[in-house]
Enzyme design. Structure first.
Site, PDB file in Angstrom:
ATOM      1  N   SER A 182       4.382  -0.287  -4.207  1.00  0.00           N
ATOM      2  CA  SER A 182       3.684   0.745  -3.437  1.00  0.00           C
ATOM      3  C   SER A 182       2.185   0.545  -3.557  1.00  0.00           C
ATOM      4  CB  SER A 182       4.108   2.125  -3.961  1.00  0.00           C
ATOM      5  OG  SER A 182       3.648   3.162  -3.129  1.00  0.00           O
ATOM      6  N   TYR A 186      -2.342  -2.282  -4.031  1.00  0.00           N
ATOM      7  CA  TYR A 186      -3.653  -1.737  -3.734  1.00  0.00           C
ATOM      8  C   TYR A 186      -4.511  -2.833  -3.100  1.00  0.00           C
ATOM      9  CZ  TYR A 186      -7.868   1.027  -4.259  1.00  0.00           C
ATOM     10  OH  TYR A 186      -9.005   1.754  -4.013  1.00  0.00           O
ATOM     11  N   ILE A 194       3.341   0.207  -8.720  1.00  0.00           N
ATOM     12  CA  ILE A 194       2.481   0.847  -7.731  1.00  0.00           C
ATOM     13  C   ILE A 194       1.020   0.488  -7.978  1.00  0.00           C
ATOM     14  CG2 ILE A 194       2.441   2.973  -9.129  1.00  0.00           C
ATOM     15  CD1 ILE A 194       2.243   4.568  -6.471  1.00  0.00           C
ATOM     16  N   CYS A 195       0.250   0.440  -6.912  1.00  0.00           N
ATOM     17  CA  CYS A 195      -1.206   0.238  -6.943  1.00  0.00           C
ATOM     18  C   CYS A 195      -1.545  -1.187  -7.378  1.00  0.00           C
ATOM     19  CB  CYS A 195      -1.860   1.294  -7.828  1.00  0.00           C
ATOM     20  SG  CYS A 195      -3.654   1.403  -7.671  1.00  0.00           S
ATOM     21  N   ALA A 196      -2.228  -1.346  -8.498  1.00  0.00           N
ATOM     22  CA  ALA A 196      -2.578  -2.675  -9.003  1.00  0.00           C
ATOM     23  C   ALA A 196      -1.428  -3.311  -9.765  1.00  0.00           C
ATOM     24  CB  ALA A 196      -3.810  -2.580  -9.909  1.00  0.00           C
TER      25      ALA A 196
END
Length: 184
Positions: free
Chosen positions: A149, A123, A102-104
């Site tokens: 995500s 992200y 998720i994210c980075a």
């Protein structure tokens, strides 16, 4: 019972990591926090100290059904720099396991070549590190055994998607209802 390992490195995004752990445990899925440090204490990117369940040991972690990488900075950089984690994620034995980021953190998967030919998200600003992926703007993207995500705001949807894969959609729906969450 399915077993999930979430890798917490110094500077991880606390909400992304702890939301996954909390919701999977509520769904009766064995989810353990793995410290990437030499001690079980890991401090997130916002100064919240978390006590991990165990230290990284590739042999111990080989029985995982899913490996989860939370984002955050510099946590994502520490995950990428961890030789043992890179080896685990790229091991032939991991090919039949779920890998979620998720994210980075999807950038770690991209840099390891795990996203080639896959759809993925991350992200904003990290798209260039999703090497070989078809990058989508969706909150959560599942392509085969890879789940990605966008970030903190998608953490509940991410955890529910993981629950659907590890249990089933009815379990994810029941979990969403129990926390008074309206799925998008």
């Amino acid at each position: 019972m399915k077993k999930v390992y979430l890798f917490a490195a110094e500077g991880f995004e606390e909400i992304e990591g702890l939301t996954v752990v909390d919701l999977l445990r509520r769904a009766q899925i064995d989810c353990r926090i793995v410290s990437m440090n030499e001690t079980k204490l890991v401090t997130g990117s916002h100064g919240i100290a978390v006590q991990a369940d165990l230290l990284f040991d590739a042999k111990t972690l080989a029985d995982g059904d899913m490996y989860v990488l939370p984002g955050g900075m510099p946590g994502t950089n520490h995950l990428m720099a961890h030789e043992g984690l890179r080896g685990l994620l790229t091991s032939p034995q991991t090919a039949d396991r779920y890998i979620a980021a998720i994210c980075a953190a999807p950038s770690v998967l991209g840099q390891l070549g795990l996203l080639t030919g896959k759809k993925a998200t991350c992200y904003p600003g990290f798209e260039g590190k999703l090497t070989g992926a078809e990058v989508l703007p969706d909150g959560v993207v599942t392509d085969g055994r890879i789940i990605t995500s966008r970030g903190l705001g998608t953490a509940i949807d991410f955890a529910l998607a993981l629950t659907s894969l590890l249990a089933d959609s009815a379990a994810a729906d029941a979990l969403a209802s129990s926390i008074q969450y309206s799925r998008v």
